[in-house]
Design a protein around this motif. Structure first.
Motif, PDB file in Angstrom:
ATOM      1  N   GLY A   1       0.808  -1.207   0.148  1.00 49.43           N
ATOM      2  CA  GLY A   1      -0.097   0.142  -0.091  1.00 49.43           C
ATOM      3  C   GLY A   1       0.839   1.381   0.072  1.00 49.43           C
ATOM      4  O   GLY A   1       2.031   1.245  -0.038  1.00 49.43           O
ATOM      5  N   PRO A   2       0.341   2.408  -0.008  1.00 46.85           N
ATOM      6  CA  PRO A   2       1.092   3.611   0.057  1.00 46.85           C
ATOM      7  C   PRO A   2       1.920   3.687   1.530  1.00 46.85           C
ATOM      8  O   PRO A   2       1.115   3.129   2.369  1.00 46.85           O
ATOM      9  CB  PRO A   2      -0.260   4.728  -0.257  1.00 46.85           C
ATOM     10  N   PRO A   3       3.187   4.200   1.173  1.00 50.47           N
ATOM     11  CA  PRO A   3       3.822   4.408   2.453  1.00 50.47           C
ATOM     12  C   PRO A   3       3.134   5.139   3.283  1.00 50.47           C
ATOM     13  O   PRO A   3       2.747   6.505   3.110  1.00 50.47           O
ATOM     14  CB  PRO A   3       5.298   4.814   2.089  1.00 50.47           C
TER      15      PRO A   3
ATOM     16  N   ASP B   1       4.871  -2.054   4.007  1.00 47.67           N
ATOM     17  CA  ASP B   1       6.075  -1.624   3.423  1.00 47.67           C
ATOM     18  C   ASP B   1       6.902  -2.364   2.773  1.00 47.67           C
ATOM     19  O   ASP B   1       8.280  -2.300   2.574  1.00 47.67           O
ATOM     20  CB  ASP B   1       6.849  -0.849   4.586  1.00 47.67           C
ATOM     21  N   GLY B   2       6.401  -3.701   2.555  1.00 48.88           N
ATOM     22  CA  GLY B   2       7.003  -4.807   1.679  1.00 48.88           C
ATOM     23  C   GLY B   2       8.029  -5.544   2.537  1.00 48.88           C
ATOM     24  O   GLY B   2       8.653  -6.447   2.099  1.00 48.88           O
ATOM     25  N   ASN B   3       7.460  -5.590   3.710  1.00 44.11           N
ATOM     26  CA  ASN B   3       8.293  -6.592   4.950  1.00 44.11           C
ATOM     27  C   ASN B   3       7.319  -7.766   5.089  1.00 44.11           C
ATOM     28  O   ASN B   3       6.144  -7.856   4.923  1.00 44.11           O
ATOM     29  CB  ASN B   3       8.386  -5.977   6.296  1.00 44.11           C
ATOM     30  N   ASN B   4       7.916  -8.840   5.824  1.00 43.84           N
ATOM     31  CA  ASN B   4       7.295 -10.053   6.162  1.00 43.84           C
ATOM     32  C   ASN B   4       7.333  -9.916   7.736  1.00 43.84           C
ATOM     33  O   ASN B   4       8.304 -10.341   8.404  1.00 43.84           O
ATOM     34  CB  ASN B   4       7.897 -11.140   5.517  1.00 43.84           C
ATOM     35  N   GLU B   5       6.182  -9.530   8.256  1.00 41.00           N
ATOM     36  CA  GLU B   5       6.026  -9.478   9.777  1.00 41.00           C
ATOM     37  C   GLU B   5       6.292 -10.714  10.362  1.00 41.00           C
ATOM     38  O   GLU B   5       7.099 -10.749  11.594  1.00 41.00           O
ATOM     39  CB  GLU B   5       4.654  -8.610  10.119  1.00 41.00           C
TER      40      GLU B   5
END
Length: 299
Positions: free
Chosen positions: A100-102, A274-278
């Protein structure tokens, strides 16, 4: 022997009386012209034939024009449906997984700050301008639960230096600063070391080699900014970045937002958007802490 004159004998049989049939109220049809062959079928004529146009005969039992192509047309249509359905599935999957949008804000000095370092300019100023631990806005619970960053140091200075040396960190020998900051801010410095490993392999990879940042912290007003991939804060020393991380976690995440465990911090610190893998980030931190607390250096 019969007698009498048969020629003069009268016929007693009477003719049937003629019955008068009145004409019906119907239209009289014209007489059918006779042909040379009495049993020949009478041709059917239409108005269009009468004016010289041939009569068009439609055979309702004739095969469809596409019937002769059915051996290849039907498999072709099935393949097209499958291809379209597959393409739509891929497009939907791509849209649903797209970040999504940062979550960013723009400060008065035109620097951009992501949610990792505050989310709002007021929150950024709250922790960046603090000197040491601030008074918590959200009370810190007494029963912290597993994998809470709040608490005393669980690793010795010597062990942490051994970890930094083992992984050839440029910050090797600086574990005393981590331990001191942990004691100052009331956080377990083992988590700072674990973040250091996950973010940049102890400063050996990525922008941390330039920024000297423990956590690849984004730009904040009080530090220089490296304008690369959204911007990263540049520190003068490793020790300066160590304390910046402790201030961020203690004064913002713990004291301002009430997030004290790894499971609570990571969704805000490194969100999926934000493109992470929580889930992977959380699992890696927990595994690292468990290994080090067991006395093993290599994770």
């Amino acid at each position: 022997m019969a007698s009498g004159n048969y020629t003069t004998k009268r016929n007693t049989t009477t003719e049937p009386a003629q019955i008068f049939i009145p004409p019906r109220a119907t239209r009289q049809l014209p007489a059918i012209p006779t042909t040379t062959t009495t049993n020949a079928a009478v041709p059917y004529t239409t108005k269009s034939q009468a004016v010289g146009r041939p009569r068009q005969v439609i055979d309702e039992f004739a095969p469809h024009p596409l019937a002769k192509h059915s051996h290849w047309l039907r498999p072709f249509m099935i393949c097209m449906v499958i291809i379209v359905a597959g393409a739509m599935t891929l497009i939907y999957a791509g849209i649903s997984q797209r970040p999504g949008p940062p979550n960013v804000i723009v400060a008065t000095n035109a620097q951009v700050f992501p949610i990792q370092v505050g989310g709002t300019l007021g929150a950024v100023n709250y922790w960046t301008k603090s000197n040491g631990p601030t008074t918590p806005v959200v009370p810190i619970p007494k029963h912290l639960g597993p994998y809470s960053v709040v608490g005393p140091n669980s690793l010795s200075v010597a062990f942490m230096n051994s970890v930094l040396t083992y992984y050839h960190s440029p910050a090797a020998g600086k574990a005393q600063a981590l331990w001191d900051d942990g004691k100052k801010y009331g956080l377990d410095s083992a988590y700072a070391l674990a973040f250091f490993m996950h973010e940049s392999s102890f400063g050996t990879t990525g922008v941390a080699r330039v920024t000297l940042s423990l956590s690849n912290m984004r730009c904040v007003p009080q530090y220089q900014c490296l304008n690369e991939n959204g911007g990263y804060a540049i520190f003068n020393t490793w020790e300066q970045s160590f304390e910046a991380w402790f201030k961020l976690i203690r004064d913002l995440y713990v004291g301002y937002w009430g997030r004290i465990t790894v499971d609570q911090i990571i969704p805000k610190y490194a969100p999926n958007s934000d493109g992470n893998n929580e889930a992977e980030y959380i699992a890696n931190l927990k595994h690292t802490i468990d290994v080090w607390r067991s006395g093993v250096i290599q994770v």
